[in-house]
Each structure stands twice: as structure tokens, then as C-alpha cells.
Scaffold this motif. Structure first.
Motif, PDB file in Angstrom:
ATOM      1  N   PRO A  11       6.349  -3.024   3.869  1.00 43.32           N
ATOM      2  CA  PRO A  11       5.491  -3.791   2.740  1.00 43.32           C
ATOM      3  C   PRO A  11       4.843  -2.819   1.607  1.00 43.32           C
ATOM      4  O   PRO A  11       4.297  -1.917   2.194  1.00 43.32           O
ATOM      5  CB  PRO A  11       4.320  -4.630   3.374  1.00 43.32           C
ATOM      6  CG  PRO A  11       5.044  -4.602   4.597  1.00 43.32           C
ATOM      7  CD  PRO A  11       5.793  -3.565   5.060  1.00 43.32           C
ATOM      8  N   ILE A  12       5.226  -2.670   0.579  1.00 40.24           N
ATOM      9  CA  ILE A  12       4.599  -1.684  -0.361  1.00 40.24           C
ATOM     10  C   ILE A  12       3.200  -1.603  -0.488  1.00 40.24           C
ATOM     11  O   ILE A  12       2.430  -2.620  -0.586  1.00 40.24           O
ATOM     12  CB  ILE A  12       5.091  -1.775  -2.030  1.00 40.24           C
ATOM     13  CG1 ILE A  12       6.816  -1.794  -2.006  1.00 40.24           C
ATOM     14  CG2 ILE A  12       4.779  -0.875  -2.829  1.00 40.24           C
ATOM     15  CD1 ILE A  12       7.354  -0.500  -1.640  1.00 40.24           C
ATOM     16  N   GLY A  13       2.789  -0.581  -0.257  1.00 38.96           N
ATOM     17  CA  GLY A  13       1.105  -0.158  -0.184  1.00 38.96           C
ATOM     18  C   GLY A  13       0.654  -0.662   1.088  1.00 38.96           C
ATOM     19  O   GLY A  13      -0.676  -0.856   0.858  1.00 38.96           O
ATOM     20  N   LYS A  14       1.163  -0.788   2.065  1.00 42.79           N
ATOM     21  CA  LYS A  14       0.434  -1.157   3.477  1.00 42.79           C
ATOM     22  C   LYS A  14       0.749  -0.045   4.553  1.00 42.79           C
ATOM     23  O   LYS A  14       1.789   0.199   4.799  1.00 42.79           O
ATOM     24  CB  LYS A  14       1.191  -2.619   3.908  1.00 42.79           C
ATOM     25  CG  LYS A  14       0.538  -3.639   2.892  1.00 42.79           C
ATOM     26  CD  LYS A  14      -0.835  -3.948   2.949  1.00 42.79           C
ATOM     27  CE  LYS A  14      -1.209  -4.774   1.715  1.00 42.79           C
ATOM     28  NZ  LYS A  14      -2.840  -4.936   1.723  1.00 42.79           N
ATOM     29  N   GLY A  15      -0.291   0.371   4.842  1.00 43.96           N
ATOM     30  CA  GLY A  15      -0.103   1.105   6.039  1.00 43.96           C
ATOM     31  C   GLY A  15      -0.341   0.685   7.507  1.00 43.96           C
ATOM     32  O   GLY A  15       0.023  -0.865   7.730  1.00 43.96           O
ATOM     33  N   ARG A  16      -0.632   1.005   8.669  1.00 45.16           N
ATOM     34  CA  ARG A  16      -0.590   0.603  10.038  1.00 45.16           C
ATOM     35  C   ARG A  16      -1.767   1.229  10.946  1.00 45.16           C
ATOM     36  O   ARG A  16      -1.933   2.331  10.578  1.00 45.16           O
ATOM     37  CB  ARG A  16       0.763   0.500  10.530  1.00 45.16           C
ATOM     38  CG  ARG A  16       1.263   2.109  10.720  1.00 45.16           C
ATOM     39  CD  ARG A  16       2.575   1.929  11.470  1.00 45.16           C
ATOM     40  NE  ARG A  16       3.129   3.360  11.744  1.00 45.16           N
ATOM     41  CZ  ARG A  16       3.473   3.849  12.606  1.00 45.16           C
ATOM     42  NH1 ARG A  16       3.920   3.282  13.446  1.00 45.16           N
ATOM     43  NH2 ARG A  16       4.180   5.087  12.276  1.00 45.16           N
ATOM     44  N   ILE A  17      -2.088   0.476  11.936  1.00 42.95           N
ATOM     45  CA  ILE A  17      -3.054   0.908  12.749  1.00 42.95           C
ATOM     46  C   ILE A  17      -2.098   1.329  14.071  1.00 42.95           C
ATOM     47  O   ILE A  17      -1.345   0.534  14.632  1.00 42.95           O
ATOM     48  CB  ILE A  17      -4.117  -0.183  13.148  1.00 42.95           C
ATOM     49  CG1 ILE A  17      -5.007  -0.444  12.242  1.00 42.95           C
ATOM     50  CG2 ILE A  17      -4.968   0.410  14.548  1.00 42.95           C
ATOM     51  CD1 ILE A  17      -5.936   0.350  11.620  1.00 42.95           C
ATOM     52  N   VAL A  18      -2.196   2.603  14.357  1.00 44.05           N
ATOM     53  CA  VAL A  18      -1.505   2.995  15.616  1.00 44.05           C
ATOM     54  C   VAL A  18      -1.814   2.805  16.845  1.00 44.05           C
ATOM     55  O   VAL A  18      -1.600   2.456  17.926  1.00 44.05           O
ATOM     56  CB  VAL A  18      -0.783   4.458  15.302  1.00 44.05           C
ATOM     57  CG1 VAL A  18       0.081   5.066  16.378  1.00 44.05           C
ATOM     58  CG2 VAL A  18      -0.306   4.464  14.010  1.00 44.05           C
ATOM     59  N   ARG A  54       0.967   5.715   5.597  1.00 46.20           N
ATOM     60  CA  ARG A  54       2.296   5.540   4.834  1.00 46.20           C
ATOM     61  C   ARG A  54       2.328   5.639   3.421  1.00 46.20           C
ATOM     62  O   ARG A  54       3.297   6.379   3.020  1.00 46.20           O
ATOM     63  CB  ARG A  54       2.890   4.070   5.233  1.00 46.20           C
ATOM     64  CG  ARG A  54       3.192   4.095   6.886  1.00 46.20           C
ATOM     65  CD  ARG A  54       3.605   2.594   6.998  1.00 46.20           C
ATOM     66  NE  ARG A  54       4.453   2.235   8.227  1.00 46.20           N
ATOM     67  CZ  ARG A  54       4.660   1.056   8.655  1.00 46.20           C
ATOM     68  NH1 ARG A  54       4.125  -0.190   8.238  1.00 46.20           N
ATOM     69  NH2 ARG A  54       5.397   0.754   9.953  1.00 46.20           N
ATOM     70  N   PHE A  55       1.666   5.124   2.648  1.00 44.14           N
ATOM     71  CA  PHE A  55       1.319   4.871   1.251  1.00 44.14           C
ATOM     72  C   PHE A  55       0.222   5.973   0.638  1.00 44.14           C
ATOM     73  O   PHE A  55      -0.963   5.534   0.977  1.00 44.14           O
ATOM     74  CB  PHE A  55       1.554   3.735   0.678  1.00 44.14           C
ATOM     75  CG  PHE A  55       2.870   2.883   0.989  1.00 44.14           C
ATOM     76  CD1 PHE A  55       3.941   3.092  -0.047  1.00 44.14           C
ATOM     77  CD2 PHE A  55       3.050   2.416   2.059  1.00 44.14           C
ATOM     78  CE1 PHE A  55       5.019   2.169   0.334  1.00 44.14           C
ATOM     79  CE2 PHE A  55       4.245   1.638   2.305  1.00 44.14           C
ATOM     80  CZ  PHE A  55       5.215   1.667   1.369  1.00 44.14           C
ATOM     81  N   ALA A  56       0.442   6.821   0.003  1.00 47.44           N
ATOM     82  CA  ALA A  56      -0.861   7.253  -0.822  1.00 47.44           C
ATOM     83  C   ALA A  56      -0.872   6.639  -2.371  1.00 47.44           C
ATOM     84  O   ALA A  56      -1.899   6.205  -2.563  1.00 47.44           O
ATOM     85  CB  ALA A  56      -0.468   9.038  -1.276  1.00 47.44           C
ATOM     86  N   LYS A  57       0.272   6.019  -2.748  1.00 43.34           N
ATOM     87  CA  LYS A  57       0.182   5.299  -3.833  1.00 43.34           C
ATOM     88  C   LYS A  57       1.229   4.180  -3.914  1.00 43.34           C
ATOM     89  O   LYS A  57       2.445   4.542  -3.576  1.00 43.34           O
ATOM     90  CB  LYS A  57       0.224   5.933  -5.416  1.00 43.34           C
ATOM     91  CG  LYS A  57       0.059   5.310  -6.573  1.00 43.34           C
ATOM     92  CD  LYS A  57       0.179   6.116  -7.791  1.00 43.34           C
ATOM     93  CE  LYS A  57      -0.263   5.421  -9.008  1.00 43.34           C
ATOM     94  NZ  LYS A  57      -0.133   6.159 -10.065  1.00 43.34           N
ATOM     95  N   PRO A  58       1.290   2.991  -4.031  1.00 44.90           N
ATOM     96  CA  PRO A  58      -0.172   2.264  -3.897  1.00 44.90           C
ATOM     97  C   PRO A  58      -1.038   2.606  -2.675  1.00 44.90           C
ATOM     98  O   PRO A  58      -0.210   2.216  -1.583  1.00 44.90           O
ATOM     99  CB  PRO A  58      -0.094   0.744  -4.444  1.00 44.90           C
ATOM    100  CG  PRO A  58       1.275   0.552  -3.891  1.00 44.90           C
ATOM    101  CD  PRO A  58       1.970   1.826  -3.930  1.00 44.90           C
ATOM    102  N   LEU A  59      -2.342   2.637  -2.721  1.00 45.01           N
ATOM    103  CA  LEU A  59      -3.113   2.859  -1.549  1.00 45.01           C
ATOM    104  C   LEU A  59      -3.411   1.589  -0.825  1.00 45.01           C
ATOM    105  O   LEU A  59      -3.630   0.694  -1.513  1.00 45.01           O
ATOM    106  CB  LEU A  59      -4.460   3.696  -1.919  1.00 45.01           C
ATOM    107  CG  LEU A  59      -5.262   4.274  -0.925  1.00 45.01           C
ATOM    108  CD1 LEU A  59      -4.850   5.185   0.001  1.00 45.01           C
ATOM    109  CD2 LEU A  59      -6.578   4.797  -1.604  1.00 45.01           C
ATOM    110  N   ASP A  60      -3.305   1.742   0.346  1.00 42.84           N
ATOM    111  CA  ASP A  60      -3.534   0.467   1.146  1.00 42.84           C
ATOM    112  C   ASP A  60      -5.445   0.311   1.126  1.00 42.84           C
ATOM    113  O   ASP A  60      -5.957   0.646   2.391  1.00 42.84           O
ATOM    114  CB  ASP A  60      -3.178   0.328   2.583  1.00 42.84           C
ATOM    115  CG  ASP A  60      -3.400  -0.912   3.417  1.00 42.84           C
ATOM    116  OD1 ASP A  60      -4.167  -1.786   3.047  1.00 42.84           O
ATOM    117  OD2 ASP A  60      -2.675  -1.046   4.300  1.00 42.84           O
TER     118      ASP A  60
END
Length: 623
Positions: free
Chosen positions: A465-472, A510-516
């Protein structure tokens, strides 16, 4: 293995050489014997240090001839790229240090102004020598440093536009300047393009066609045998005596000359690990996991099998970027454009405008050279060019010239750009799939040099998903938000801090831009300390996070915020581990920052204890 070596003498000739002035009193036969010793010494050194062997072996005779004829360092000798400078360094007072080549505190693998007066201009990127040399020549004419200027440029480097820009300018100015074309039909891989074909034809019919260089205002001489030391000395002496304007000496050489293992290798031993001289066998460590480069190539091949519009482009770095692997599967969709990053970017833009899905695979440090094209030809038009950015972060022995430090900052400020960084090789597979599926504008993904972490690889990539990070890993007191391949160090720091009773959340941006922004705000709101970690320069991911938090009015002291980036200086060559140690980006630096920050805050606040659900004792910072 065959090796050109010098006859045994009572005292090795190299032991008599303290600098180029000693060459100028030697007769031809002695110089020829010295060439054999210099070749053997170069092989011996690189067998113990690793490095750029083939290119250095190809210029043994050229190096001796130049230093014999010209009055270096008063006369300026400029090596293009300069990965062929090992013999030059041996002859210019650095022989005793060469076993520390490319190591911390040792000589650089390239020319460096701060290292020696015999290195008047530093290099490591291609095709800069004639421009710099013309600058020295004009400085001389205007009352600056005196002396002649000699530029040694390889045939591969002549495929870059900058070399032709300099030739055009030099021919028009008409000032005395010596350019030696070191023509071995190779850069890192065999040279490609119409220029390579022209030079090959020129070498095959000496004296028949020199119109190009002469039309550009140069006096052309050659081609000559670049391994005939006596002939080179004669040619250079004559040219030095008679030249009034710019001169080009065309020397035909063999990359890896004099060492069978190098001459027989596909890349002529361009870059080698330590090796056994007798067998040529390189001593490479057994990899725990495939390299990121191979993972990228394999993932791109799988995507290309599903989509005939996927194209791979590189700039003279097929093997280094994995495009050679792609070419084996899809030869009609792989393009090596030569040492021409600017052209590569705009070529990719044209392909994208024509309905293709180009993946432009270029090292971070080399992509800098195409930045105007990224801005003007890609971003401004919103074209979906995919940038696969290899060698992100610090790269070890190649040093600061090859470090991938700036791409996040110089890409993330462009409107419409999507900027990703892989935290491990599985994430890289997913990012290749994400880029393949992304048609909404330009997109980039960065990944480091070297082997992966050993995580299981997905059978196929899944677009993220564009602009989405994750909790590891979930924790409570401290949030570590990693962008890129420092994630493993963050997880190690989490384990270190657990021993002090400090619970830590680790997240992968994951993404610097777009930022989550949802992830960023959640981590900020629910933790006592929020730390960003990246293997890039200031002005990158951390700046984007801080800019968002400040814009939302959240930087009000409720949560301490710290950033870890590469320091604001260039870090000299060393092992990757030593470089990251100096940069302060290893696990223990992360853990120490956390402990010091919490200690400065007086331990954990009641607010933090509410989130933790348990008391954590005051932290003592180690001396």
C-alpha cells in the motif's frame, strides 16, 4: 598462471625509486625491467588487499612513461575515474603504505588531493578528467599553477557527454593540453555504443581516419602500442616538445595486461577480492544470503515475465546492478547506455511516455549525475520511471565517492515522487512489485550493497500500500522508526535495551514519501521517546518526519524526538562496519542514544509508565 615479471637483480629496481625523479635518470632497458617489477608489485599488493587490479595492470607502461617524460607533480597528471592509479601511487612515495590500500587510515583506492601532491585532482566517478585538466590549463594561462597538464581517460569514459563537452571546449580554446586515450575496449564491462565502435575501427586502421578529433581542434597521434614503453616515451617526448594546443594520444592497451588470470576473466579482474597469485582464485567469503543486487534482478525478471512492458536500463554497470541477469532472460528489453546517467534517465522518460515500464538501475552515487534530468524530464512531467537505487548507504572500501548518502533528500523533495527503502531482501522483492504496478508517477526504491539478512523470500512480490509502513515489534516506552536497512540494527538495539527494562517499539517506515503520517503520529503520541534512523544524509527521512510533526504543532515536548542520520561530513574508506561505527548508526549507538535521552529526562515519566504498564528504574548512562 602467466605473469610478466622482472629479472632478478641484486637490488630490486623499485627499491631505488623514491619518486618519479628517479625514473628520469634510468635508461630504456632499466625502465623496461622496472615495468616488470611494478607489474609484479601491483599484483602482489592487490592479491592481499583486493581492489581494482585489471585497470591498474593495463597502465603500467603508460604510468612509467608519463612520470618519466613529464615533471610531475609540477606537471599535473589527472587520472579519469582513477581506479587505475595503484602503479602511480607506488611510484609517488606511497609504496610502503599500499598494503593498507582501501582500509581505514590507508591510501584511497582513487586519487585524493589530501593524500599526495602527485594527486592534483580527486576522482572516482567517470569522465571528469578533461574538464578538470582544461581548468588547470586555463589557470596556468591566467597566472595560476605552472606546468603541463596530462589527462588519462579510458575509452569507456569517452561514452559520457561530459567528456565531449570538455573536448569541444578545449578544442575551441586551443590551449596546450595532453589527453591520453587509454583504449582497452572496456570500462567495467566491454564498452558499448557507436563511440566504442568508432575507436575500434580507428585502432584497426592507424593513420587512415583521425578526422573526428582533428575536427574538434585536437592534434591526433596514434594509435600507439600502450605496452611499448620505449615507444610511449618517444611519443610523449615528441608531443611535449612540439605541442602548442590540445593533443590526443591514442594508446591501445589490454586491461589486466601481464597476468593471465586477469586477461582471461570476462571483466579482466576489474574489481577483485584477495586472491592467490599462482591460481588466480579469489578468496571470497561464503555468503549467508544472496546479495541485494541478485534479489533485485531475480524479482525484476519475475515481474518482466508477467509484463512485456517492463524494461531494464543501466549506465555501464550491467553486472553491478544485476541488469546482466535480466538481459539473459530478455535481451531485447535490456539496455546498457554506456557511462551516460543523464541520457539513461531521459531515455527512460521517453520509454515511459511511450507506454513502457522502465526500471532505471543506477547506483545512488552515480544517479546524482542525472539529477537535472530526474527533475526536468521525469518529475516535472509526472512520468512513471522506476528508479532501482543500488549501493544505498555506506559501501566500505570504495569510500565516500561511492557512498549512497543523498538520494532520499534529492528525490523526496520532488513533487509527485514516491520514495521507498527496503529494510531487508523480502521487502525489496515487494518493492520491485510495487514499482512495477505503480503508474501514478516516478517511484524509487533503495537498497544496500552486499548480502541480504537471510530472511525467507516470498515466492512472488506483492505490491505494498503506497505510503504505509509497518510495526515490526511492539513495545511501549521508546519508538524506533527505521527507514531502510538499519532495521536489523534497531531490532538488535531493542534486545540490548530490554536488558535495562526499557520496552521498545520498532517500526519500518518503508516510505519516505508519501510519509505514513498515521504511523508517525501514533508512535509520537504513545511513546516517551521517538527516534528515526536512516542510512542517509541530513535533509532526508528525518527532515520529512520533523517537518510533518512541526507542521501539525506536535513538537511541544510531550515526547522527546531524536534523529540518527549520517553525520554532516564525508566518511573515509574503511570496512562497512567501521564506517557505520564512525557514523554512529550501529545498534549500540542507537541503544546509547535512548539511554542517555531517558536519563536526561530523569527516567520515565508517569505518562510513560501508563503506556508501559510497569515501572522501569532510572537508567544509568555508562561512562
Amino acid at each position: 598462471m602467466g605473469l610478466i615479471s622482472a629479472p632478478v637483480t641484486a637490488t630490486p629496481l623499485l627499491d631505488r625509486v623514491t619518486g618519479p625523479q628517479d625514473l628520469r635518470i634510468m635508461d630504456r632497458d632499466t625502465l623496461i625491467r622496472l615495468a616488470g617489477e611494478l607489474r609484479a608489485e601491483t599484483i602482489n599488493i592487490v592479491s592481499q588487499t583486493g581492489g581494482h587490479l585489471g585497470s591498474s595492470l593495463g597502465v603500467i607502461e603508460l604510468t612509467l612513461a608519463i612520470h618519466t617524460v613529464f615533471d610531475t607533480p609540477r606537471d599535473k597528471l589527472i587520472w579519469d575515474v582513477s581506479h587505475q592509479c595503484y602503479p602511480h601511487k607506488i611510484l609517488t612515495g606511497r609504496r610502503e603504505k599500499m598494503l593498507e590500500l582501501r582500509k581505514k587510515g590507508g591510501p584511497s583506492g582513487f586519487t585524493r588531493r589530501t593524500e599526495s601532491p602527485f594527486d592534483p585532482f580527486g576522482a572516482a566517478h567517470s569522465s571528469t578528467s578533461i574538464s578538470a585538466g582544461l581548468g588547470f590549463a586555463m589557470a596556468r594561462e591566467l597566472g595560476g599553477d605552472p606546468g603541463d597538464v596530462v589527462c588519462v581517460i579510458g575509452d569507456g569514459a569517452m561514452s559520457a557527454g561530459m567528456a565531449f563537452e570538455a573536448i569541444n571546449n578545449a578544442g575551441a580554446l586551443g590551449k596546450r593540453l595532453f589527453v591520453i586515450l587509454n583504449d582497452n575496449a572496456m570500462s567495467i564491462s566491454p564498452s558499448t555504443g557507436a563511440i566504442a565502435t568508432y575507436l575500434a575501427e580507428l585502432g584497426a586502421r592507424p593513420g587512415e581516419d583521425r578526422s573526428f578529433f582533428e575536427q574538434m581542434g585536437f592534434t591526433y597521434h596514434g594509435p600507439v602500442d600502450g605496452h611499448d614503453l620505449g615507444g610511449l616515451v618517444d611519443s610523449l617526448q615528441s608531443l611535449r616538445q612540439h605541442a602548442t594546443g590540445p593533443v590526443l594520444l591514442h594508446a591501445l592497451t589490454r586491461k589486466g595486461a601481464g597476468y593471465d588470470a586477469a586477461e582471461a576473466s570476462a571483466d579482466k579482474y576489474h574489481g577483485v577480492a584477495k586472491f592467490d597469485i599462482a591460481t588466480g582464485q579469489q578468496a571470497k567469503a561464503i555468503a549467508a544470503a544472496p546479495s541485494y543486487t541478485k534479489i533485485f534482478a531475480g524479482a525484476l525478471v519475475k515481474e518482466a515475465a508477467k509484463d512485456s512492458r517492463i524494461i531494464a536500463i543501466t549506465a555501464a554497470m550491467e553486472a553491478g546492478t544485476g541488469v546482466d541477469i535480466f538481459r539473459r532472460h530478455f535481451p531485447d528489453r535490456a539496455f546498457d547506455v554506456g557511462i551516460a546517467e543523464q541520457h539513461a534517465v531521459t531515455f527512460a522518460a521517453g520509454l515511459a511516455a511511450g507506454g513502457m515500464k522502465p526500471f532505471c538501475a543506477i547506483y545512488s552515487t552515480f544517479l546524482q549525475r542525472g539529477y537535472d534530468q530526474i527533475v526536468h524530464d521525469v518529475a516535472l512531467q509526472g512520468l512513471p520511471v522506476r528508479f532501482a537505487i543500488d549501493r544505498a548507504g555506506l559501501v566500505g572500501a570504495d569510500g565516500p565517492t561511492h557512498a549512497g548518502a543523498f538520494d532520499v533528500g534529492y528525490l523526496a523533495n520532488l513533487p509527485g515522487f514516491t520514495v521507498m527503502a527496503a529494510s531487508d531482501e523480502a521487502e525489496l522483492v515487494h518493492m520491485v512489485a510495487t514499482a512495477a504496478a505503480h503508474d501514478a508517477g516516478p517511484i524509487s526504491f533503495r537498497y544496500p550493497r552486499g548480502d541480504g539478512t537471510g530472511v525467507p523470500l516470498p515466492e512472488a512480490g506483492t505490491p505494498l500500500p503506497i505510503g504505509k509502513g509497518r510495526i515490526v515489534e511492539d513495545g511501549g516506552t521508546v519508538a524506533l522508526l527505521s527507514f531502510g536497512a538499519r532495521l536489523g540494527e534497531c531490532l538488535m538495539a531493542r534486545r540490548m535495551l530490554a536488558a535495562y527494562g526499557i520496552p521498545v517499539t520498532v517500526a519500518d517506515a518503508r516510505f519516505a514519501k508519501p510519509l505514513d503520517i498515521d504511523l508517525v503520529e501514533d508512535l509520537f503520541e504513545t511513546h516517551e521517546l521517538f527516534v528515526t534512523i536512516e542510512e542517509g544524509a541530513t535533509g532526508g527521512f528525518a527532515a520529512l518526519v520533523l517537518g510533518h510533526l512541526a507542521g501539525r504543532g506536535l513538537l511541544d515536548g510531550r515526547c522527546a524526538v531524536r534523529t540518527l542520520t549520517l553525520p554532516d561530513r564525508f566518511i573515509a574508506q574503511a570496512s562497512s562496519e567501521e564506517m557505520y561505527e564512525e557514523a554512529g548508526l550501529n545498534a549500540h549507538h542507537i541503544a546509547l542514544l535512548v539511554r542517555e535521552t531517558l536519563a536526561a529526562k530523569g527516567g520515565l515519566s508517569a505518562r510513560a509508565q501508563r503506556f508501559n504498564g510497569r515501572h522501569v528504574p532510572r537508567i544509568q548512562v555508562a561512562e
